[in-house]
Design a protein around this motif. Structure first.
Motif, PDB file in Angstrom:
ATOM      1  N   ARG A 107      23.732 -15.876 -49.564  1.00 46.88           N
ATOM      2  CA  ARG A 107      24.960 -16.000 -48.784  1.00 46.88           C
ATOM      3  C   ARG A 107      26.335 -15.813 -50.064  1.00 46.88           C
ATOM      4  O   ARG A 107      27.295 -15.058 -49.644  1.00 46.88           O
ATOM      5  N   ALA A 124      21.491 -17.801 -44.102  1.00 44.37           N
ATOM      6  CA  ALA A 124      20.515 -17.500 -45.305  1.00 44.37           C
ATOM      7  C   ALA A 124      20.427 -18.397 -46.498  1.00 44.37           C
ATOM      8  O   ALA A 124      21.429 -19.434 -46.487  1.00 44.37           O
ATOM      9  N   TRP A 167      15.847 -19.848 -45.658  1.00 44.71           N
ATOM     10  CA  TRP A 167      16.292 -19.901 -44.644  1.00 44.71           C
ATOM     11  C   TRP A 167      16.424 -21.033 -43.833  1.00 44.71           C
ATOM     12  O   TRP A 167      15.486 -21.944 -43.799  1.00 44.71           O
ATOM     13  N   ASP A 214      24.163 -16.155 -40.289  1.00 43.54           N
ATOM     14  CA  ASP A 214      23.677 -14.889 -40.864  1.00 43.54           C
ATOM     15  C   ASP A 214      22.907 -14.070 -39.977  1.00 43.54           C
ATOM     16  O   ASP A 214      22.811 -12.938 -39.753  1.00 43.54           O
ATOM     17  N   ASN A 215      22.246 -14.919 -38.726  1.00 47.92           N
ATOM     18  CA  ASN A 215      21.428 -14.073 -37.949  1.00 47.92           C
ATOM     19  C   ASN A 215      21.435 -15.058 -36.588  1.00 47.92           C
ATOM     20  O   ASN A 215      21.774 -16.435 -36.959  1.00 47.92           O
ATOM     21  N   ALA A 235      26.175 -11.976 -50.571  1.00 43.50           N
ATOM     22  CA  ALA A 235      26.889 -11.261 -49.574  1.00 43.50           C
ATOM     23  C   ALA A 235      28.436 -11.310 -49.383  1.00 43.50           C
ATOM     24  O   ALA A 235      29.166 -10.500 -49.029  1.00 43.50           O
TER      25      ALA A 235
END
Length: 157
Positions: A153, A148, A76, A124-125, A156
């Motif tokens: 990624r 990520a 990450w 992603d966050n 997803a």
């Protein structure tokens, strides 16, 4: 000669003055760091996120800012920006993992207000933390976002 594992965690910190050129300096620094670590596949998104967070710090605080780039376990990438303004903008004021509203763009008549929307859409966050006074007299807030690993990624998408 000692070599460094490409998967080992690392961190870089850049102090930025309250200056309109700070976002550009942050972008160039991020580009050099990610190129140096062979992370070119994340470059464009990470550059956009860092620039938006630094621009937000410049526009909404009157002091210096700090950009931190951190490659974490599991691959990450975290981008965080500290500034002197203690007010955490919505929706970054919700704790990580909380139900977050669907991002809505600012009305077309507004000349700003889209930067944190871009962070929400591309990261992603993400989240924010207020920082109280510490031993060195620093306070303010920390806004952060994460990307990520590229394999996560791609899955997803």
């Amino acid at each position: 000669m000692t070599t460094v594992s490409p998967h080992a965690p690392w961190s870089y910190v850049l102090q930025l003055p309250h200056d309109p050129r700070a976002p550009r300096v942050a972008r160039k620094t991020l580009r050099a760091v990610l190129n140096g670590h062979g992370m070119t596949e994340r470059l464009d998104t990470a550059e956009l996120l860092a620039c938006e967070l630094v621009t937000n710090a410049y526009r909404h605080s009157d002091g210096q800012a700090t950009l931190r780039l951190r490659h974490m376990e599991g691959g990450w990438l975290r981008i965080s920006v500290w500034d002197t303004n203690p007010v955490i903008p919505a929706p970054f004021d919700k704790p990580p993992g909380a139900v977050r509203p669907v991002p809505t763009p600012a009305p077309a008549a507004h000349s700003g207000g889209r930067g944190l929307l871009l962070v929400q859409l591309c990261a992603d966050n993400w989240g924010g933390y207020p920082l109280g006074d510490d031993l060195f007299g620093r306070s303010g807030k920390l806004l952060w976002c994460e990307l990520a690993p590229t394999t996560e990624r791609a899955q997803a998408a």
